[in-house]
Design a protein around this motif. Structure first.
Motif, short mmCIF file in Angstrom:
data_model
loop_
_atom_site.label_atom_id
_atom_site.label_comp_id
_atom_site.label_asym_id
_atom_site.label_seq_id
_atom_site.Cartn_x
_atom_site.Cartn_y
_atom_site.Cartn_z
N GLN A 151 5.12 28.79 -17.00
CA GLN A 151 6.09 29.82 -16.25
C GLN A 151 5.36 30.00 -14.88
N ASP A 152 4.54 29.54 -14.59
CA ASP A 152 3.76 29.47 -13.21
C ASP A 152 4.75 28.82 -12.15
N LEU A 153 5.97 29.27 -11.90
CA LEU A 153 6.92 28.62 -11.21
C LEU A 153 6.87 28.46 -9.64
N ASN A 154 5.94 29.33 -9.27
CA ASN A 154 5.59 29.33 -7.69
C ASN A 154 4.40 28.26 -7.36
N GLY A 155 4.13 27.54 -8.56
CA GLY A 155 3.38 26.53 -8.32
C GLY A 155 3.58 25.34 -8.61
N SER A 156 4.96 25.05 -9.03
CA SER A 156 5.46 24.04 -9.72
C SER A 156 5.54 22.86 -8.59
N ALA A 157 6.22 23.18 -7.40
CA ALA A 157 6.26 22.26 -6.37
C ALA A 157 4.89 21.41 -6.09
N PHE A 158 3.88 22.46 -5.90
CA PHE A 158 2.69 21.72 -5.76
C PHE A 158 1.98 20.65 -6.46
N VAL A 159 2.48 21.04 -8.17
CA VAL A 159 2.03 20.17 -9.13
C VAL A 159 2.73 18.78 -9.17
N TYR A 160 3.97 18.91 -8.95
CA TYR A 160 4.79 17.73 -8.77
C TYR A 160 4.37 16.83 -7.65
N GLY A 161 4.30 17.63 -6.58
CA GLY A 161 4.15 16.95 -5.35
C GLY A 161 2.63 16.13 -5.30
N SER A 162 1.73 16.84 -5.86
CA SER A 162 0.24 16.59 -6.10
C SER A 162 0.19 15.24 -6.81
N LEU A 163 0.85 15.32 -8.07
CA LEU A 163 0.88 14.38 -8.83
C LEU A 163 1.67 13.01 -8.38
N SER A 164 2.78 13.12 -7.58
CA SER A 164 3.56 12.20 -6.95
C SER A 164 2.75 11.64 -5.86
N PHE A 165 1.74 12.27 -5.31
CA PHE A 165 0.81 11.80 -4.16
C PHE A 165 0.11 10.79 -5.03
N MET A 166 -0.64 11.31 -6.05
CA MET A 166 -1.37 10.48 -6.79
C MET A 166 -0.87 9.19 -7.24
N ASP A 167 0.38 9.17 -7.80
CA ASP A 167 1.06 8.22 -7.95
C ASP A 167 1.40 7.08 -6.85
N LYS A 168 1.91 7.63 -5.91
CA LYS A 168 2.27 6.80 -4.84
C LYS A 168 0.95 5.97 -4.17
N MET A 169 -0.31 6.76 -4.12
CA MET A 169 -1.28 5.95 -3.49
C MET A 169 -2.02 5.15 -4.45
N GLY A 170 -1.76 5.51 -5.66
CA GLY A 170 -2.54 4.37 -6.96
C GLY A 170 -1.53 3.27 -6.81
N CYS A 171 -0.16 3.36 -7.01
CA CYS A 171 0.87 2.32 -6.94
C CYS A 171 0.79 1.50 -5.77
N GLY A 172 0.48 2.23 -4.66
CA GLY A 172 0.16 1.36 -3.31
C GLY A 172 -0.72 0.48 -3.22
N ILE A 173 -1.79 0.99 -3.52
CA ILE A 173 -3.16 0.20 -3.40
C ILE A 173 -3.20 -1.08 -4.44
N VAL A 174 -2.89 -0.67 -5.65
CA VAL A 174 -2.59 -1.53 -6.76
C VAL A 174 -1.62 -2.86 -6.18
N LEU A 175 -0.33 -2.40 -5.87
CA LEU A 175 0.48 -3.40 -5.32
C LEU A 175 -0.10 -3.99 -4.18
N TYR A 176 -0.81 -3.72 -3.17
CA TYR A 176 -1.27 -4.33 -2.22
C TYR A 176 -2.25 -5.21 -2.41
N VAL A 177 -3.31 -5.07 -3.45
CA VAL A 177 -4.17 -5.83 -3.93
C VAL A 177 -3.69 -6.89 -4.66
N LEU A 178 -2.60 -6.58 -5.48
CA LEU A 178 -2.16 -7.81 -6.34
C LEU A 178 -1.21 -8.67 -5.39
N GLU A 179 -0.46 -8.28 -4.18
CA GLU A 179 0.34 -8.99 -3.57
C GLU A 179 -0.50 -9.79 -2.62
N SER A 180 -1.74 -9.21 -2.21
CA SER A 180 -2.56 -10.14 -1.24
C SER A 180 -3.36 -11.03 -2.05
#
Length: 455
Positions: free
Chosen positions: A367-396
Motif C-alpha cells: 500500500q506504499d502507492l506513492n513509491g510504486s513508480a520508483f520501484v517499477y522504474g528502478s527495477l526496469s532500469f536494472m533489467d534494461k542495463m543487464g539485458c543490454g550488457i549481456v546482449l552486447y557481449v553475446l552479439e560481439s
C-alpha cells in the motif's frame, strides 16, 4: 469516516473483466515494437550492411537510454502522478521514433554520406529516443496496477492480462512479418529497408489502436491521491533500499527478463544456424512459444493468489526453463524436430515466471502507492542495463565466431554462442531465480484469498 471505510471496501473488491481488459491492452504498442526490436533489429542492421559490432552498439545505446529513463520517469511519476499523461506522451514518442529506427539513416540522408560511423550514430540516436518513450509508457502502465486496486488477487490478474496481450502482440508481429516477407524476396538495400519499414508501420498502427482503447476506457487512478492512511505519505526512494525484499524482487525480475529477452534475441539464429531447420521455423517456433504463454496467462487469471503461490509457480517455471536450457544445449541436428516440443515448455515457463515475477513487485509495493513508480522504474532500469550488457557481449562474441559457422556445424553437438545464449544463459538465470525466490518472505494476507480472480 464512513466514506473512508466505503472507499476501502470498494478498492478491496475484485476488479471486473472490462477494467482488466482495458488495462491489459494498454501496453500493446510497447509490446509489439519490443518484439520487433529484440527479434529483428540485429538481423535488420546486419542485413543493410552494419557490422555485428556496430549493430550491438545500436542496441546497447537503446537499452542504456531505456534504463536511465525508467529510473527518471519513475521518480517523476511518484512526485506528480498523472499516469495517463505519461503513458500517452510515451506512446506518441514510440510511434514517431520507431519508424525511424527501421526507416533508414536520416543523418546519412541529411549529410549525403553512407559512412559506417554516421550510420551507427544515426541509428543509435533514434534507438535511444524510441527507448525513452518506451520506458515512460512502461513505468506509468506498470505502476498503475497498485493504484487501481488494493485487492492482491486483482493485482496479479492485471499482470496476467497484460502478459496475455504481450503474447498477442508478439503473435501479431510474426503474422505481419510472415505476410511482408512472403510477398517477395529482398535483394537490394532499399528493398530490405522497405520490408522492415512496412513491418514497423503495421506494428505502430496495431499498437496505437489499442493505446486509444486504453486511454479512452481507463480512468486516471485516484487511489494514489484519494485514499486515506499510507497513500498520502510521500515514500522516499531511499526507503526501498532498506528492505531486503526489494533486492530479492529486483534480482528475480532482472533474471526473468534475461531469460526471456536473451533467448528471444538469439532464437532465430539458433533454429537456422545450429539446428539447420527450415526458414519457416523462425516464425513457427516463437509463435508456439507465445501461443502457449498466452494460454497459460489466461489460465492464471482464474486462480486466487498469495505469497506462497507466487513463489511456488515461479519456481515451477524456473525449473521447466532449466530442463529446456539443458535440452537446447545438447539437442543434436538429427533430433531438431524436438525443438517444437521444447518450445511448448518454454512458452509455459515464460508465462509462469513473468506473471508471478511481476506479481511479486505488487507484493513488494503493498500500500506504499506513492513509491510504486520508483520501484517499477528502478527495477526496469536494472533489467534494461543487464539485458543490454549481456546482449552486447553475446552479439560481439557472435560476430567474432560467425566466420567459423561451418566449423561449428562439423560436430553433432556444436556449442556455438547461440546455443549458450538460448540454452545455458537462461538456465543459469532460472536456477539463480529459484534460489532467490526460496529465500523470500512474501507477506501473505491475514486470511486466504478465496474470492474469484475476476468479478
Amino acid at each position: 469516516m464512513i466514506g473512508d471505510v466505503e472507499d476501502e471496501e470498494y478498492y478491496n473488491r475484485p476488479l471486473g473483466r472490462w477494467p482488466v481488459f482495458v488495462y491489459g491492452v494498454g501496453h500493446m504498442l510497447n509490446d509489439i515494437t519490443s518484439a520487433c526490436w529484440f527479434t529483428y533489429l540485429l538481423v535488420f542492421l546486419t542485413d543493410i550492411g552494419l557490422s555485428p559490432g556496430n549493430a550491438a552498439i545500436v542496441m546497447l545505446s537503446g537499452q542504456v537510454a531505456d534504463g536511465f529513463m525508467t529510473a527518471f520517469s519513475g521518480e517523476l511519476i511518484d512526485r506528480f502522478g498523472r499516469f495517463k499523461i505519461w503513458h500517452g506522451a510515451g506512446s506518441l514518442l514510440v510511434a514517431v521514433s520507431f519508424s525511424s529506427v527501421f526507416g533508414g539513416c536520416i543523418p546519412c540522408k541529411i549529410f549525403g554520406t553512407d559512412s559506417s560511423a554516421l550510420e551507427t550514430i544515426g541509428y543509435s540516436i533514434f534507438a535511444a529516443i524510441f527507448n525513452i518513450g518506451w520506458a515512460a509508457t512502461q513505468v506509468s502502465h506498470m505502476s498503475m496496477v497498485n493504484c487501481m486496486t488494493l485487492n492482491p488477487t486483482s493485482r496479479v490478474v492485471l499482470a496476467s492480462c497484460r502478459n496475455a496481450f504481450t503474447m498477442i502482440a508478439n503473435l501479431s508481429l510474426y503474422a505481419v512479418a510472415f505476410v511482408v516477407f512472403g510477398l517477395g524476396k529482398s535483394r537490394t538495400h532499399d528493398e530490405i529497408e522497405s520490408q522492415y519499414r512496412w513491418i514497423a508501420y503495421s506494428s505502430i498502427f496495431i499498437g496505437c489502436c489499442f493505446v486509444c482503447i486504453f486511454l479512452v476506457g481507463t480512468k486516471e487512478p485516484r487511489l494514489k491521491d484519494g485514499f486515506p492512511g499510507k497513500v498520502y505519505a510521500r515514500v522516499e526512494w531511499t526507503y526501498w533500499f532498506h528492505k531486503v525484499l526489494y533486492y530479492q524482487v529486483a534480482l528475480v525480475y532482472v533474471l526473468t527478463r534475461l531469460v526471456t529477452n536473451v533467448s528471444q534475441s538469439f532464437l532465430a539464429f539458433y533454429v537456422i544456424n545450429d539446428l539447420q531447420m527450415a526458414q519457416s521455423s523462425k516464425a513457427l517456433v516463437p509463435a508456439i512459444i507465445y501461443i502457449c504463454s498466452f494460454i497459460i496467462s489466461i489460465i492464471l487469471q482464474e486462480m486466487s493468489w498469495n505469497g506462497y503461490r507466487l513463489k511456488t509457480f515461479f519456481s515451477i517455471g524456473s525449473v521447466l526453463w532449466i530442463f529446456c536450457g539443458v535440452a537446447v544445449l545438447f539437442l543434436p541436428l538429427g533430433l531438431s524436430g524436438l525443438m517444437y516440443i521444447i518450445s511448448v515448455i518454454i512458452g509455459i515457463a515464460n508465462a509462469l515466471m513473468m506473471v508471478t515475477g511481476i506479481g511479486m513487485q505488487s507484493v513488494l509495493v503493498g500500500q506504499d502507492l506513492n513509491g510504486s513508480a520508483f520501484v517499477y522504474g528502478s527495477l526496469s532500469f536494472m533489467d534494461k542495463m543487464g539485458c543490454g550488457i549481456v546482449l552486447y557481449v553475446l552479439e560481439s562474441y557472435h560476430s567474432n565466431v560467425s566466420s567459423n559457422v561451418g566449423e561449428l556445424h562439423s560436430s553433432v553437438h556444436s556449442f556455438s554462442v547461440t546455443r549458450y545464449a538460448v540454452g545455458i544463459v537462461p538456465a543459469i538465470c532460472a536456477l539463480i531465480g529459484v534460489a532467490v525466490t526460496y529465500s523470500m518472505k512474501l507477506e501473505t494476507p491475514p486470511k486466504p484469498i478465496t474470492e474469484p480472480l475476476l468479478a
